[in-house]
Write an enzyme that holds these catalytic residues in place. Structure first.
Site, PDB file in Angstrom:
ATOM      1  N   CYS A   1      -6.343   1.800   5.292  1.00 25.58           N
ATOM      2  CA  CYS A   1      -7.015   0.565   5.679  1.00 25.58           C
ATOM      3  C   CYS A   1      -6.508   0.147   7.064  1.00 25.58           C
ATOM      4  O   CYS A   1      -5.592   0.749   7.629  1.00 25.58           O
ATOM      5  CB  CYS A   1      -6.754  -0.532   4.651  1.00 25.58           C
ATOM      6  SG  CYS A   1      -5.026  -1.084   4.625  1.00 25.58           S
TER       7      CYS A   1
ATOM      8  N   HIS B   1       0.836  -1.189   0.000  1.00 21.98           N
ATOM      9  CA  HIS B   1       0.000   0.000   0.000  1.00 21.98           C
ATOM     10  C   HIS B   1       0.878   1.249   0.000  1.00 21.98           C
ATOM     11  O   HIS B   1       2.050   1.219   0.376  1.00 21.98           O
ATOM     12  CB  HIS B   1      -0.943  -0.010   1.195  1.00 21.98           C
ATOM     13  CG  HIS B   1      -2.006  -1.059   1.098  1.00 21.98           C
ATOM     14  ND1 HIS B   1      -3.125  -1.070   1.900  1.00 21.98           N
ATOM     15  CD2 HIS B   1      -2.129  -2.147   0.275  1.00 21.98           C
ATOM     16  CE1 HIS B   1      -3.891  -2.109   1.583  1.00 21.98           C
ATOM     17  NE2 HIS B   1      -3.297  -2.780   0.600  1.00 21.98           N
TER      18      HIS B   1
ATOM     19  N   CYS C   1      -2.724  -0.804   7.219  1.00 23.71           N
ATOM     20  CA  CYS C   1      -1.827   0.352   7.237  1.00 23.71           C
ATOM     21  C   CYS C   1      -1.976   1.155   8.520  1.00 23.71           C
ATOM     22  O   CYS C   1      -1.000   1.731   9.021  1.00 23.71           O
ATOM     23  CB  CYS C   1      -2.097   1.249   6.031  1.00 23.71           C
ATOM     24  SG  CYS C   1      -1.556   0.539   4.461  1.00 23.71           S
TER      25      CYS C   1
ATOM     26  N   GLU D   1       0.834   3.865   1.875  1.00 22.87           N
ATOM     27  CA  GLU D   1       1.310   4.235   3.205  1.00 22.87           C
ATOM     28  C   GLU D   1       2.497   3.363   3.614  1.00 22.87           C
ATOM     29  O   GLU D   1       3.470   3.847   4.214  1.00 22.87           O
ATOM     30  CB  GLU D   1       0.184   4.092   4.228  1.00 22.87           C
ATOM     31  CG  GLU D   1      -1.054   4.924   3.917  1.00 22.87           C
ATOM     32  CD  GLU D   1      -2.089   4.157   3.107  1.00 22.87           C
ATOM     33  OE1 GLU D   1      -3.289   4.393   3.310  1.00 22.87           O
ATOM     34  OE2 GLU D   1      -1.692   3.313   2.263  1.00 22.87           O
TER      35      GLU D   1
END
Length: 358
Positions: free
Chosen positions: A310, A284, A313, A286
Site C-alpha cells: 500500500c 502491515h 508501506c 512490510e
C-alpha cells in the site's frame, strides 16, 4: 530428469509418456514375473501397461479413442522400454545416468516413490480426467459397466482398505503430497493436450528446484498464514544477497490483543458512522519485516510480498533503502505505489510462478 507418471485409468498416462519419449526421454520399466529385466524385446503390451494393471488399452488408438495416434518417428521406435528387475535397480541406473532423461509409469506405491523423490532430478507427475470421460474412453476398447469402472476407480484412488481407515500406501490418494505437477486432462484431442504440456514446460528446472523468486515468495505466503488481521492475510520476506534478513505478517502490535480477537476496532467492523473515528492499529507485513532489521536493511535489499504494498508501506520501503520489491497478488493502489517506486528508482515487479497444478 526422471519423470514418473501416475494417474487414474484412461486419464492419458500413455499419451503423456509418448509426449516425453518424443522429447528424447527413455522409457523404463520394472519387470514383472513374465518379463526379463533389461529385455530388448518390444513387449507391446508391457510398454503400454496401465500403472494399475490395465492390460486392455490399445496402443493403436489414441487415449481419447478419436482415431489413430500419429505415427511414431523412427527415433521414437528405437526407444524401446528398458526393463529392470527391481525398483532399486532402476534407481541405481537413473542415478548413475542422472544427466539423461527417463520416464516411467511403473512407480505405484508410496514407499517406492519416497526412495526416488530423494533425488534432485526426480519429478512425480499426476494426471486425471473427468470420470465419465474416462469411462467412455475405456469402453471404446473393452466393455465394462459403469459400476465396475467406479469400483475399480475407487480402488485405484483410495486403495483397498475401508473408507473410514487411512488410504492404502498403493493408492493415488496416498501419493498426493509427493506430486510435483498435476495435470487435469479435459482436452478433446491429443494436440490440445500436447500444447498444454508445452505450456507447462516440464523440463523447466524450476519444477524440481525453485528459483530464488519462487523460494522467497513461497516463504512470504507461508508467513501470511500467521496473520491475525481480519481484513486480509499478507506476508513479507526481506532479503539481501539471497539471505533472509527478516519476515513479517500483518496484525496488531506486540502486547495488544490480536486483531481476530477484537484488538482492532476498525478491522473488526465495530466502528459505525457517527461513532468516534477509529484508525486501524494493525501493522502491515512490510512494516513488521522492516522494523525487525532497521539497521541491517542496506542498499540492494529485496522485499518479497505476497500482496502489492500500500502507499503507507511504499514510502517506508523507499526510505529504508530497499532496491527491489517483488509481489504476487494485486492491491487497490498498485498504480499509485508503482508511480512512487519508479520515481524513487525502486524496481517493482510481479512474480510469475511456474505452472504446477493445471
Amino acid at each position: 530428469m526422471f519423470i514418473a507418471i501416475i494417474g487414474t485409468r484412461s486419464s492419458g498416462k500413455t499419451a503423456v509418456e509418448d509426449y516425453l519419449v518424443h522429447k528424447d526421454f527413455q522409457p523404463v520399466r520394472i519387470a514383472n514375473d513374465s518379463e526379463d529385466a533389461n529385455s530388448d524385446s518390444s513387449s507391446e503390451s508391457a510398454s503400454i501397461a496401465d500403472p494399475y494393471n490395465d492390460q486392455l488399452t490399445s496402443r493403436h488408438l489414441s487415449f481419447l479413442s478419436l482415431g489413430p495416434m500419429p505415427p511414431p518417428s523412427p527415433a521414437d521406435l528405437d526407444k524401446k522400454p528398458r526393463y529392470f528387475s527391481s525398483p532399486s535397480d532402476l534407481l541405481d541406473h537413473v542415478t548413475r545416468h542422472w544427466r539423461l532423461d527417463f520416464v516411467t509409469v511403473d512407480l505405484h506405491t508410496r514407499d517406492i516413490v519416497e526412495a526416488f523423490i530423494k533425488r534432485p532430478f526426480f519429478l512425480l507427475l499426476s494426471i486425471d480426467a473427468p470420470l465419465l470421460d474416462r469411462f467412455q474412453r475405456a469402453n471404446n476398447t473393452v466393455s465394462i459397466s459403469l459400476e465396475d469402472f467406479c469400483r475399480e476407480d475407487d480402488s485405484i484412488v483410495f486403495g483397498t482398505r475401508p473408507l473410514q481407515e487411512s488410504a492404502s500406501a498403493s493408492s493415488l490418494y496416498s501419493l498426493g503430497d509427493l506430486v510435483n505437477i498435476h495435470v487435469v486432462n479435459t482436452f478433446q484431442n491429443l494436440s490440445f493436450l500436447y500444447s498444454h504440456l508445452d505450456d507447462l514446460n516440464l523440463l523447466d528446472p524450476g519444477h524440481l528446484r525453485p528459483q530464488w523468486d519462487a523460494y522467497f515468495m513461497t516463504l512470504a505466503s507461508l508467513a501470511s498464514k500467521r496473520s491475525n488481521c481480519m481484513k486480509r492475510r499478507v506476508g513479507a520476506v526481506l532479503v539481501r544477497e539471497n539471505r533472509i534478513l527478516a519476515t513479517g505478517y500483518n496484525g496488531t502490535p506486540r502486547g495488544l490483543k490480536n486483531c481476530n480477537e477484537g484488538g482492532c476496532i476498525q478491522c473488526n467492523g465495530t466502528s459505525f458512522p457517527g461513532n468516534i473515528a477509529h484508525e486501524c492499529v494493525c501493522l502491515h507485513a512490510e512494516e513488521n519485516a522492516l522494523l525487525h532489521c532497521t539497521e541491517r536493511v542496506g542498499l540492494g535489499s529485496v522485499l518479497y510480498c505476497n500482496t502489492c504494498p500500500c502507499l503507507k508501506c511504499t514510502i517506508k520501503i523507499i526510505q529504508t533503502g530497499v532496491r527491489t520489491v517483488v509481489y504476487n497478488l494485486s492491491y487497490k493502489v498498485d498504480d499509485a505505489s508503482a508511480k512512487l517506486f519508479a520515481e524513487a528508482g525502486v524496481e517493482l515487479r510481479r512474480f510469475q510462478p511456474v505452472q504446477r497444478h493445471y
